[in-house]
Design an enzyme around this catalytic site. Sequence first.
Site, mmCIF file in Angstrom:
data_model
loop_
_atom_site.group_PDB
_atom_site.id
_atom_site.type_symbol
_atom_site.label_atom_id
_atom_site.label_comp_id
_atom_site.label_asym_id
_atom_site.label_seq_id
_atom_site.Cartn_x
_atom_site.Cartn_y
_atom_site.Cartn_z
ATOM 1 N N SER A 159 0.814 -1.213 0.000
ATOM 2 C CA SER A 159 0.000 0.000 0.000
ATOM 3 C C SER A 159 0.845 1.258 0.000
ATOM 4 C CB SER A 159 -0.917 0.004 1.228
ATOM 5 O OG SER A 159 -0.155 0.102 2.432
ATOM 6 N N GLU A 263 7.261 -9.237 4.393
ATOM 7 C CA GLU A 263 7.697 -8.153 5.271
ATOM 8 C C GLU A 263 6.441 -7.615 5.942
ATOM 9 O OE1 GLU A 263 8.648 -3.604 5.146
ATOM 10 O OE2 GLU A 263 9.570 -4.660 3.467
ATOM 11 N N CYS A 300 7.768 1.477 6.381
ATOM 12 C CA CYS A 300 7.961 0.334 7.277
ATOM 13 C C CYS A 300 9.120 0.563 8.224
ATOM 14 C CB CYS A 300 8.176 -0.937 6.476
ATOM 15 S SG CYS A 300 9.055 -0.715 4.938
#
Length: 525
Positions: A159, A263, A300
């Site tokens: 995303s 991940e 992330c």
Amino acid sequence: MFEVSGHNYIAGTRSANGTTTLHSYDASTGEALPYRFHQATPDEVNAAAQAAATAYPTLRNLSAARRAGFLDAIATELEALDEVFISLVCQETALPAARIQGERARTSGQMRLFATMLRRGDFYGARIDRALPDRQPLPRPDLRQYRTGLGPVAVFGASNFPLAFSTAGGDTASALAAGCPVVFKAHSGHMATADYVADAITRAARKTGMPEGVFSLLYGSVGEALVKHPAIQAVGFTGSLRGGRALCDMAAARPQPIPVFAEMSSINPVLLLPEALKARGDKIATELSASVVLGAGQFCTNPGLVLGIRSPQFTAFLERFAGLMNEQPAHTMLNSGALKSYCHGLDNLRAHPGLTHLAGADQQGNQAQPQVFKADVSLLINGDELLQEEVFGPTTIVVEVADHAELMQALHGLRGQLTATLMIEDTEAGSVSDVLALLEQKVGRVLFNGYPTGVEVCDAMVHGGPYPATSDARGTSVGTLAIDRFLRPVCYQNCPDNLLPDALKNANPLGIARLVDGVSHREAL
């Protein structure tokens, strides 16, 4: 001018057999964009997977130079996408044009990096142990090993990076480099972007003579069908812990289990040492606040946990840091789902009796307000689940420890992470050897006097880490080592030279470095 078709792409052909249609949305306004995307039917999923299986033997056996040319061609096609494309990506994600232009450069750059690696040839991992017929008590046969692509790969779009971790992102680049066809599942948050990029990949495939089935694009809820399809031999995923774990469980339950390289979740702790705060506490507060909110906290690697040893310097830092976070503006997130998840995470933090809210305005409207919380160190030491859950957005948690010993206790309580950062002065380097040794077991990348937001695409990068940061700590999703995930070793014993792959032939026609009888060299045998 290219127009969004909204049709699936199967082996270079558009397909729209399904009756279920999906909409793409303007991330800033929430309004539906004028594109309809046809959810792939089970038959279309099967067709894409079978096309990949058919293409696999050809792609795997193409020379590395041919595959490199394909990757270079994809990069060229991406670089040629015009401002209409940039504007569309911005509309779907609410990310600024400069960010998208930079991400496109990173995406094309990593394609070219893998092309360079293919031409270099070290990915083969060629090893040769020549026969020793006179060895006693038993002779040794001639043994030769190299690595080859393991089969079709299902890749799930992320995303938060509509280009670099999506249709032509690192998972796709590394799989194609390995000789593995890709069946790509578009993320629902930027389907029009995926359509554009898939068309670019398909143009590159045609121009370079790649086999049909080298790349397919599917829309909609097709993840389970893809992962369970017998033709798929590996999965690449970037997303939530819940989503990644579900894919891992599906893959493990198959009659033939396959690897999932997911991940998933990381809070990326930042450790502040006393001398560093004494020397540059205000500077660290300024830079750290910027890292927490960078990209609306949707990387992330945004710092989700800050640890400091109790001292006047840490108290001053915390006051400055909270003040700076209070000044941060609200951010538009990637989509309404991301904002809803962020608000839910904040509600959980506010309700936790062991956490205190330090900074941040009340959440209002359709933008994410940056926040800071403080947690008692006992929560980390005792493995409190909520403290270690990633809140995907511009927020972080501060933990104050009494001394070095308590810092080590807190670090022992940490789960696996993508990164950990040490802010230290040179005079403190000798006192953190035990900290570093522990962090090596907990994270994939240890930073010194920097910030984890910003992942360089290069040979040495590791973007991975122990669970739950990833499902397999032995790999990376960024950098050329990412190809390892989609290769497997094959050994040839006493094989005639003319039947060996070029990487293992006596004449070494590829001119690559090989390990021969334990010594690395490029000479012919």
